[in-house]
Design an enzyme around this catalytic site. Structure first.
Site, PDB file in Angstrom:
ATOM      1  N   TYR A 201       0.847  -1.194   0.000  1.00  0.00           N
ATOM      2  CA  TYR A 201       0.000   0.000   0.000  1.00  0.00           C
ATOM      3  C   TYR A 201       0.878   1.237   0.000  1.00  0.00           C
ATOM      4  O   TYR A 201       1.733   1.406   0.872  1.00  0.00           O
ATOM      5  CB  TYR A 201      -0.908  -0.013   1.233  1.00  0.00           C
ATOM      6  CG  TYR A 201      -1.865   1.153   1.275  1.00  0.00           C
ATOM      7  CD1 TYR A 201      -2.939   1.214   0.394  1.00  0.00           C
ATOM      8  CD2 TYR A 201      -1.694   2.196   2.181  1.00  0.00           C
ATOM      9  CE1 TYR A 201      -3.820   2.287   0.409  1.00  0.00           C
ATOM     10  CE2 TYR A 201      -2.574   3.269   2.210  1.00  0.00           C
ATOM     11  CZ  TYR A 201      -3.628   3.310   1.320  1.00  0.00           C
ATOM     12  OH  TYR A 201      -4.500   4.373   1.337  1.00  0.00           O
ATOM     13  N   ARG A 291     -13.359  -0.489 -20.709  1.00  0.00           N
ATOM     14  CA  ARG A 291     -14.658   0.130 -21.039  1.00  0.00           C
ATOM     15  C   ARG A 291     -14.478   1.640 -21.064  1.00  0.00           C
ATOM     16  O   ARG A 291     -13.407   2.140 -20.763  1.00  0.00           O
ATOM     17  CB  ARG A 291     -15.662  -0.211 -19.945  1.00  0.00           C
ATOM     18  CG  ARG A 291     -15.099   0.152 -18.584  1.00  0.00           C
ATOM     19  CD  ARG A 291     -16.133   0.101 -17.485  1.00  0.00           C
ATOM     20  NE  ARG A 291     -15.520   0.120 -16.169  1.00  0.00           N
ATOM     21  CZ  ARG A 291     -15.109   1.187 -15.521  1.00  0.00           C
ATOM     22  NH1 ARG A 291     -15.194   2.380 -16.084  1.00  0.00           N
ATOM     23  NH2 ARG A 291     -14.564   1.106 -14.324  1.00  0.00           N
TER      24      ARG A 291
HETATM   25  P1  ADP Z   1     -11.432   0.170  -8.182  1.00  0.00           P
HETATM   26  O1  ADP Z   1     -11.361  -0.835  -9.282  1.00  0.00           O
HETATM   27  O2  ADP Z   1     -12.378  -0.204  -7.108  1.00  0.00           O
HETATM   28  O3  ADP Z   1     -11.559   1.580  -8.664  1.00  0.00           O
HETATM   29  P2  ADP Z   1      -8.558   0.492  -7.898  1.00  0.00           P
HETATM   30  O4  ADP Z   1      -7.682  -0.700  -7.892  1.00  0.00           O
HETATM   31  O5  ADP Z   1      -8.660   1.270  -9.168  1.00  0.00           O
HETATM   32  O6  ADP Z   1     -10.022   0.039  -7.442  1.00  0.00           O
HETATM   33  O7  ADP Z   1      -8.169   1.458  -6.727  1.00  0.00           O
HETATM   34  C1  ADP Z   1      -8.961   2.583  -6.396  1.00  0.00           C
HETATM   35  C2  ADP Z   1      -8.192   3.531  -5.503  1.00  0.00           C
HETATM   36  O8  ADP Z   1      -7.730   2.867  -4.327  1.00  0.00           O
HETATM   37  C3  ADP Z   1      -6.940   4.116  -6.130  1.00  0.00           C
HETATM   38  O9  ADP Z   1      -7.199   5.239  -6.935  1.00  0.00           O
HETATM   39  C4  ADP Z   1      -6.136   4.476  -4.885  1.00  0.00           C
HETATM   40  O10 ADP Z   1      -6.599   5.673  -4.303  1.00  0.00           O
HETATM   41  C5  ADP Z   1      -6.462   3.339  -3.937  1.00  0.00           C
HETATM   42  N1  ADP Z   1      -5.445   2.252  -4.040  1.00  0.00           N
HETATM   43  C6  ADP Z   1      -5.564   1.086  -4.685  1.00  0.00           C
HETATM   44  N2  ADP Z   1      -4.439   0.339  -4.563  1.00  0.00           N
HETATM   45  C7  ADP Z   1      -3.573   1.044  -3.825  1.00  0.00           C
HETATM   46  C8  ADP Z   1      -2.225   0.831  -3.350  1.00  0.00           C
HETATM   47  N3  ADP Z   1      -1.542  -0.274  -3.606  1.00  0.00           N
HETATM   48  N4  ADP Z   1      -1.666   1.811  -2.610  1.00  0.00           N
HETATM   49  C9  ADP Z   1      -2.340   2.949  -2.334  1.00  0.00           C
HETATM   50  N5  ADP Z   1      -3.587   3.209  -2.741  1.00  0.00           N
HETATM   51  C10 ADP Z   1      -4.214   2.287  -3.486  1.00  0.00           C
END
Ligand code: ADP
Length: 456
Positions: A201, A291
């Site tokens: 993270y 998409r």
């Molecule tokens: P979703 O498909 O639900 O949109 P994402 O994988 O795109 O999920 O992640 C959405 C948000 O979660 C990211 O924009 C970021 O803010 C946070 N996030 C996801 N993975 C991480 C990570 N490894 N470290 C920090 N923030 C993360």
């Protein structure tokens, strides 16, 4: 070209797609649930069919209901929009078997990117940096082992997740014990798949994503990035293009990585590669959305490319009629998502009847919405009622125009996020452009401090 396009969606995106079809000269078929008979997309389409009750699983998510409507109406293409059926490879396959063109990538490309764990693998194979992570997690021990290598915090993610759901941060071993089963249950309940993986993270990175477009002949271009760092609980609230945080060199590298990824899976149509930009300037692939996205409009405003029109043309077998070097990004665009939510009450959804509705206008202002005066927002679906997008020659010009437009936007009868956006757009940290995904939390902390100061 197609004879008729069925839109397997509702709300603003259904309206958006109908508009693109009309401009191409294509008749459209709307489908709707019993709760949506008064929705604008039903009125704008050439034909409309009620396909089931309010419950999405029996209407907008029902393959038999959607396919029947397509067969009855004689539609030879289906545009899935975003959400609902848009990333369902099985649906794309059913369409194909029925001789209906799914407007989007093939089921095979979707599978390669559809789940986050497989997507990461595809990316690693194509030399795109990804955050350190694991495969599918079987036990809490595995997560702890991984965390001892990369150091806490780590994040558990549903491989099938989306929309900010199915993610849990762990800061120590105890968190892992608690969160793993919660995350697996959530994954099963929301996405019908309990698989969870784990990655490092990053503390408060920026969310940067690259828009790509591909055709059926292997041509892929990117249209620059969007910055979607203004999020609440991992859900995007404000998006802008270009990102105030990256330079031309990073833009080129990220763009090239996204194109490489798309080419690797023979991608056709519009897609988005999402990256996280760390505080030290390093960036990592996070996932690909196969998409159109909610925030596609900011890219349209700076690139002058109608992405939905391109999706349809490419699906019909046309070649992209521009190359990478033809894409010129001009100025700056910002989007505010207008939700029927009460920011004063922890963004509680606030459906109900709109009693008054006046949209802003003028140079550089775009409103994409399916609502109107006297429209009753049903409680069953997403709370987004529209998107306000403003363009300016510079970021500051776009921002000031956004403030002006938000002040003009009147929605009465329900609470919306408009006043909240007005406050953010005028916030000094937002103005500086120097923020990350921690912005909203910090913003509330600053507000609280100020309120305490004012009291003393
Ligand atoms: P979703 O498909 O639900 O949109 P994402 O994988 O795109 O999920 O992640 C959405 C948000 O979660 C990211 O924009 C970021 O803010 C946070 N996030 C996801 N993975 C991480 C990570 N490894 N470290 C920090 N923030 C993360």
């Amino acid at each position: 070209m197609f004879k008729k396009v069925l839109i397997a969606n509702r709300g603003e995106i259904a309206v958006r797609i109908i508009r693109a079809c009309r401009e191409i000269g294509l008749p459209t078929v709307a489908i709707y649930s019993q709760a949506d008979s008064n929705s604008l997309h039903v009125r704008l389409a050439t034909e409309a069919y009620c396909i089931g009750p309010a419950q999405s699983s029996k209407s907008y998510l029902s393959i038999p209901a959607i396919i029947s409507a397509a067969l009855v109406s004689g539609a030879d293409a289906i545009h899935p929009g975003y959400g609902f059926m848009s990333e369902r490879a099985d649906f794309a396959e059913v369409c194909e078997r029925q001789g209906i063109k799914f407007i989007g990538p093939t089921a095979d490309s979707m599978r390669k990117m559809g789940d986050k764990a497989t997507a990461r693998k595809t990316m690693i194979e194509n030399n795109v940096p990804v955050t350190p992570g694991t495969g599918i997690i079987k036990s809490a021990e595995e997560v702890k082992d991984f965390a001892s290598k990369v150091k806490y915090p780590v994040i558990l993610k549903a491989t099938a997740g989306g929309g900010g759901k199915g993610m849990r941060i762990c800061r120590n071993d105890e968190d892992v014990e608690v969160n793993l089963s919660l995350c697996q249950t959530e994954a099963q309940n929301f996405f019908g798949n309990p698989d969870v993986y784990c990655e490092k993270y990053l503390e408060n990175p920026r969310h940067i994503e690259v828009q790509i477009l591909g055709d059926q002949y292997g041509n892929v271009v990117h249209l620059g990035e969007r910055d979607c760092s203004i999020q609440r609980r991992h859900q995007k609230l404000i998006e802008e293009a270009p990102s105030p945080a990256i330079d031309e060199k990073t833009r080129k590298e990220m763009g090239a990585a996204a194109v490489r990824a798309a080419k690797a899976i023979n991608y056709e149509g519009a897609g988005t590669c999402e990256f996280l930009l760390d505080n030290d300037g390093s960036w990592y692939f996070m996932e690909m959305n196969t998409r159109i996205q909610v925030e596609h409009c900011v890219t349209e405003m700076i690139s002058n490319v109608d992405l939905v029109r391109e999706q349809i043309l490419v699906a019909a077998g046309e070649k992209l009629d521009f190359k990478q070097e033809d894409i010129v990004l001009r100025g700056h665009a910002i989007e505010c998502r207008i939700n029927a939510e009460n920011p004063e009450k922890d963004f509680m959804p606030n459906p109900g009847q709109i009693t008054g509705y006046v949209t802003p206008g003028g140079f550089g202002v775009r409103v994409d919405s399916h609502v109107y005066q006297d429209y009753k927002i049903p409680p069953y679906y997403d709370s987004m009622i529209g998107k306000l997008v403003c363009w300016g020659r510079t970021r500051n010009e776009a921002r000031r125009r956004m403030y002006r437009a938000l002040k003009e936007y009147v929605v009465t009868g329900i609470e919306t996020t408009i006043p909240f956006h007005q406050d953010i757009i005028e916030d000094p940290v937002f103005i500086s452009g120097n923020f990350n995904t921690g912005f909203i939390d910090e913003y509330y902390k600053r507000k609280e401090l100020k309120q305490n100061d004012d009291l003393h």
